[in-house]
Write an enzyme that holds these catalytic residues in place. Structure first.
Site, short mmCIF file in Angstrom:
data_model
loop_
_atom_site.label_atom_id
_atom_site.label_comp_id
_atom_site.label_asym_id
_atom_site.label_seq_id
_atom_site.Cartn_x
_atom_site.Cartn_y
_atom_site.Cartn_z
N LYS A 130 -5.99 17.33 -5.34
CA LYS A 130 -5.80 17.60 -3.91
C LYS A 130 -4.49 18.34 -3.70
CE LYS A 130 -8.42 13.67 -2.17
NZ LYS A 130 -9.18 13.84 -0.94
N ASP A 182 -11.47 0.49 -7.21
CA ASP A 182 -12.05 1.73 -6.71
C ASP A 182 -11.00 2.77 -6.34
OD1 ASP A 182 -14.15 3.42 -5.81
OD2 ASP A 182 -13.83 2.77 -3.74
N HIS A 192 -6.25 6.19 -7.47
CA HIS A 192 -5.74 7.15 -6.49
C HIS A 192 -4.33 6.77 -5.99
CE1 HIS A 192 -9.71 8.60 -6.75
NE2 HIS A 192 -10.25 8.01 -5.71
N LYS A 225 -11.81 -0.23 3.76
CA LYS A 225 -12.94 0.44 4.42
C LYS A 225 -13.11 -0.19 5.79
CE LYS A 225 -15.10 2.21 0.35
NZ LYS A 225 -14.65 3.59 0.27
N GLU A 232 -9.95 4.18 5.49
CA GLU A 232 -11.24 4.85 5.73
C GLU A 232 -11.95 4.15 6.87
OE1 GLU A 232 -12.30 6.57 1.35
OE2 GLU A 232 -12.75 4.47 1.71
N SER A 287 -31.95 9.02 -13.44
CA SER A 287 -33.19 8.28 -13.75
C SER A 287 -34.27 8.54 -12.69
CB SER A 287 -32.89 6.79 -13.88
OG SER A 287 -32.23 6.37 -12.71
N LYS A 323 -13.48 8.25 -12.63
CA LYS A 323 -12.79 6.98 -12.54
C LYS A 323 -13.73 5.94 -11.91
CE LYS A 323 -12.40 5.89 -8.82
NZ LYS A 323 -12.89 5.75 -7.46
N HIS A 382 -9.86 12.46 -8.73
CA HIS A 382 -9.91 13.66 -7.91
C HIS A 382 -8.69 13.80 -6.98
CE1 HIS A 382 -11.66 11.04 -4.79
NE2 HIS A 382 -11.39 11.97 -3.92
N ASP A 386 -34.16 7.59 -18.64
CA ASP A 386 -33.29 6.43 -18.82
C ASP A 386 -32.15 6.82 -19.77
OD1 ASP A 386 -32.16 4.02 -19.48
OD2 ASP A 386 -34.08 2.96 -19.58
C1 BG6 Z 1 -13.51 7.55 -4.37
C2 BG6 Z 1 -13.90 6.14 -4.05
O1 BG6 Z 1 -12.94 7.64 -5.64
O2 BG6 Z 1 -12.55 7.98 -3.42
C3 BG6 Z 1 -14.43 6.03 -2.63
O3 BG6 Z 1 -14.88 5.71 -4.96
C4 BG6 Z 1 -13.44 6.62 -1.65
O4 BG6 Z 1 -14.73 4.69 -2.29
C5 BG6 Z 1 -13.03 8.01 -2.09
O5 BG6 Z 1 -14.09 6.69 -0.39
C6 BG6 Z 1 -11.93 8.58 -1.23
O6 BG6 Z 1 -11.77 9.94 -1.58
P1 BG6 Z 1 -11.41 11.03 -0.49
O7 BG6 Z 1 -11.22 12.27 -1.27
O8 BG6 Z 1 -12.58 11.09 0.44
O9 BG6 Z 1 -10.17 10.50 0.15
#
Ligand code: BG6
Length: 474
Positions: free
Chosen positions: A183, A236, A241, A327, A217, A55, A149, A179, A96
Site C-alpha cells: 500500500k 487475521d 498488517h 469488525k 472496519e 474445488s 498471510k 498486502h 480437490d
Molecule cells: C485481510 C483480512 O488480510 O485484510 C481481512 O483477512 C481484512 O479480514 C483485510 O478485511 C483488510 O485489508 P484492506 O486492504 O481492505 O484494509
C-alpha cells in the site's frame, strides 16, 4: 533505494510465464485479485496465461461472470478490450487439492509454461498440501510460490510450513505476501521517516509518550465465517498488517541503501517485541457474529482485539504501543497516532489539554493517505490560551495501483523487496504465540461501537483511543 525497488535481483530474474491462482472462487480473489488482474492487463503488465484452481465445479461462463462482478465492484469495466484480453487469458481447473489428478490437470493447463508463479489464496491449513502436491507433480522447478498471510497458525506451524515450503521451493522463490506492504500510504511511513531529518531527534522514548494504531472496519465477516473461525482478529490482521506498520514506525534507520537492510531492521523490531500476556489483550466479539454463516453458535473467536505491546529496545523501552482492530466498528479506517510527551512545565493554564493529547503525529493510512502534525497555537487576544491545531498534509492524487497489483507484479518479476522474510514471520509469531490459546474470553460489543469497554480501560492511562474521523482532506 531508488525509484523502483532495487533489490538487485529483479533485473536478472526471468519473469514468470504463467500465473496459477489457488482459491480462485474464494472471497479474496473475487474482491481484490480480479480487479488487480484487470488493471495489470489494462496497463499491459500481464499477458501470460492465468490458471485458476478451486474445488467448485464452476462453468467457464460462471467464472467470467464472477470476474466481471469483481471488476465492477472496484470501478467497473472502463476498457472493454482489456477486459476481453483478461478473459482470453483465463483457464480454470477444478478439483480437490488432496487429489494428484488436480495437479495433473493443472500441468496440462500450463501447457508449455516453464516458470509459473503459484499464488496460494487459500486458508493456511491447505498451504502444505498444495505445496507438496506441486512438488510431487513436478510443478515447482523454476517456479515461484506466493503465499497469502497468515503464514501458519502459530509459531510451531509457521516453522513447520516453512520447512515444507523450502523442501519444495528455494527461499528466493518463496514470496510471503502481506498486502499492507504494497500500500502506498504504508510505504510512505518508511519514506517520511527517513527522507526527513526533523523526526529522528524526537522519535524515541525521550519524546514519544505512546503510540496507537487502529485498523477499523465497519463490516462483518460476511461470507468468510468459516475462514474467520480458524483465524480470529489477532491472526487475521494484527500479527501481520498491524505488526508491519509497527515495524516501519519503530525500526532503526536501515544501515545502507537497500531493501534487504530494511527487511533486517524491521525483523529486529519483531525480535525486540515482548511476548504478549493475556492481561495485555482485550478480545471482543460483535453481537450477531455467532449467527453468521460458517460460525459456531458458541464461538469464542474474537472479531475485535486491542492490545498493549512493548518493544524492549534502546529506542523504545518503556513506551507503550497500543494496537486495535475490529469488525463492525463505526467506520472503515486505518490510523496511527504517535503521542508526544507534554512540555516539562505547564507555563500556561491550558498547556496540558484535558484530553491529554499534547503534540502528536498522526498518519492516516486509509481510506486516504494523510499526515498531520498537531501543535498548540495561541488564540488571538490578551489571554494566553490556545487551541490544538493540525498541520495537515493530504495526498490529493492517490495512487491508482492497488497493493495486489503491485505485489503480484513484483513476485512475477522475482522482486522480493516488499515481501516478508521468514525471520520476521517467525519472530512475529513468537510475540503472539503465548496468547493464541491462553486468553480471556471474548467480550460482546454492539455493532457500530468501538468495541468492548475493557479496550478503553486498557489505554486509559495513556489518554484513551483516538477514533478515526470520517474526514479525508479538510
Ligand atoms: C485481510 C483480512 O488480510 O485484510 C481481512 O483477512 C481484512 O479480514 C483485510 O478485511 C483488510 O485489508 P484492506 O486492504 O481492505 O484494509
Amino acid at each position: 533505494m531508488g525509484e523502483d525497488t532495487p533489490t538487485g535481483s529483479a533485473d536478472e530474474a526471468p519473469r514468470s510465464d504463467a500465473l496459477v491462482i489457488f482459491g480462485f472462487t474464494g472471497d479474496l480473489v473475487g474482491r481484490k485479485i480480479f480487479p488487480a488482474l484487470y488493471a495489470m492487463v489494462k496497463k499491459g503488465e500481464l499477458s501470460v496465461p492465468i490458471i485458476g484452481v478451486a474445488s467448485s465445479k464452476w462453468s467457464i461462463d460462471q467464472l467470467h461472470q464472477r470476474v466481471r462482478e469483481g471488476v465492477e465492484r472496484e470501478g467497473g469495466v472502463d476498457d472493454p478490450a482489456a477486459f476481453a484480453r483478461l478473459i482470453s487469458l483465463l483457464h480454470y481447473v477444478s478439483g480437490d487439492y488432496k487429489d494428484a489428478a488436480t495437479f495433473g490437470a493443472l500441468k496440462a493447463a500450463l501447457g508449455g509454461a516453464q516458470r509459473p508463479a503459484h499464488y496460494l489464496a487459500i486458508p493456511p491449513s491447505l498451504f502444505a498440501t498444495v505445496i507438496q502436491q506441486l512438488g510431487a507433480a513436478g510443478l515447482a522447478a523454476h517456479a515461484r510460490v506466493i503465499v497469502e498471510k497468515p503464514f501458519g497458525r502459530d509459531l510451531a506451524s509457521a516453522i513447520e510450513l516453512d520447512a515444507v515450503a523450502r523442501s519444495v521451493f528455494t527461499e528466493s522463490s518463496i514470496f510471503r505476501i502481506d498486502h499492507y506492504l504494497g500500500k502506498e500510504a504504508i510505504m510512505n511511513i518508511l519514506y517520511f521517516r527517513f527522507a526527513n531529518s526533523f523526526l529522528e531527534p524526537i522519535w524515541n522514548r525521550g519524546h514519544v509518550a505512546s503510540v496507537q494504531i487502529t485498523l477499523a472496519e465497519d463490516f462483518g465477516v460476511g461470507q468468510r465465517g468459516g475462514f474467520y473461525e480458524s483465524a480470529g482478529c489477532l491472526r487475521d490482521v494484527i500479527e501481520n498488517h498491524l505488526f508491519q506498520i509497527v515495524a516501519l514506525l519503530a525500526m532503526e534507520p536501515p544501515a545502507y541503501q537497500s531493501f534487504e537492510a530494511v527487511q533486517r531492521a524491521k525483523a529486529s523490531v519483531f525480535h525486540a517485541m515482548r511476548p504478549l500476556t493475556p492481561d495485555g489483550v482485550v478480545r471482543g466479539q460483535y453481537l450477531g457474529y455467532r449467527g453468521e454463516k460458517g460460525v459456531a453458535p458458541d464461538s469464542d473467536v474474537e472479531t475485535f482485539s486491542a492490545l498493549r505491546l512493548h518493544i524492549d529496545s534502546w529506542r523504545w523501552a518503556g513506551v507503550p504501543w497500543y494496537l486495535r482492530s475490529g469488525k463492525r466498528l463505526p467506520r472503515t479506517a486505518v490510523e496511527v497516532l504517535v503521542q508526544l510527551q507534554p512540555p516539562p512545565q505547564a507555563l500556561f493554564d491550558d498547556s496540558r489539554p484535558a484530553d491529554g493529547r499534547a503534540n502528536y503525529v498522526r498518519f492516516k493510512l486509509q481510506p486516504a493517505s494523510a499526515i498531520a502534525l498537531a501543535a498548540r497555537v495561541k488564540r488571538a487576544g490578551k489571554g494566553f490560551v490556545g487551541d490544538q491545531r493540525e498541520l495537515y498534509l493530504c495526498e490529493e492524487t492517490p495512487s491508482d495501483e492497488s497493493a495486489y497489483e503491485r505485489l503480484l507484479g513484483d513476485a512475477m518479476a522475482g522482486d522480493g523487496a516488499l515481501f516478508t522474510s521468514q525471520d520476521a514471520v517467525v519472530a512475529a509469531w513468537a510475540v503472539v504465540d503465548p496468547v493464541l490459546e491462553n486468553h480471556h474470553p471474548s467480550l460482546p460489543y454492539a455493532p457500530g461501537t468501538w468495541g468492548p469497554q475493557a479496550a478503553d480501560a486498557l489505554i486509559a492511562p495513556d489518554g484513551g483511543w483516538h477514533n478515526p474521523a470520517a474526514e479525508v482532506c479538510p
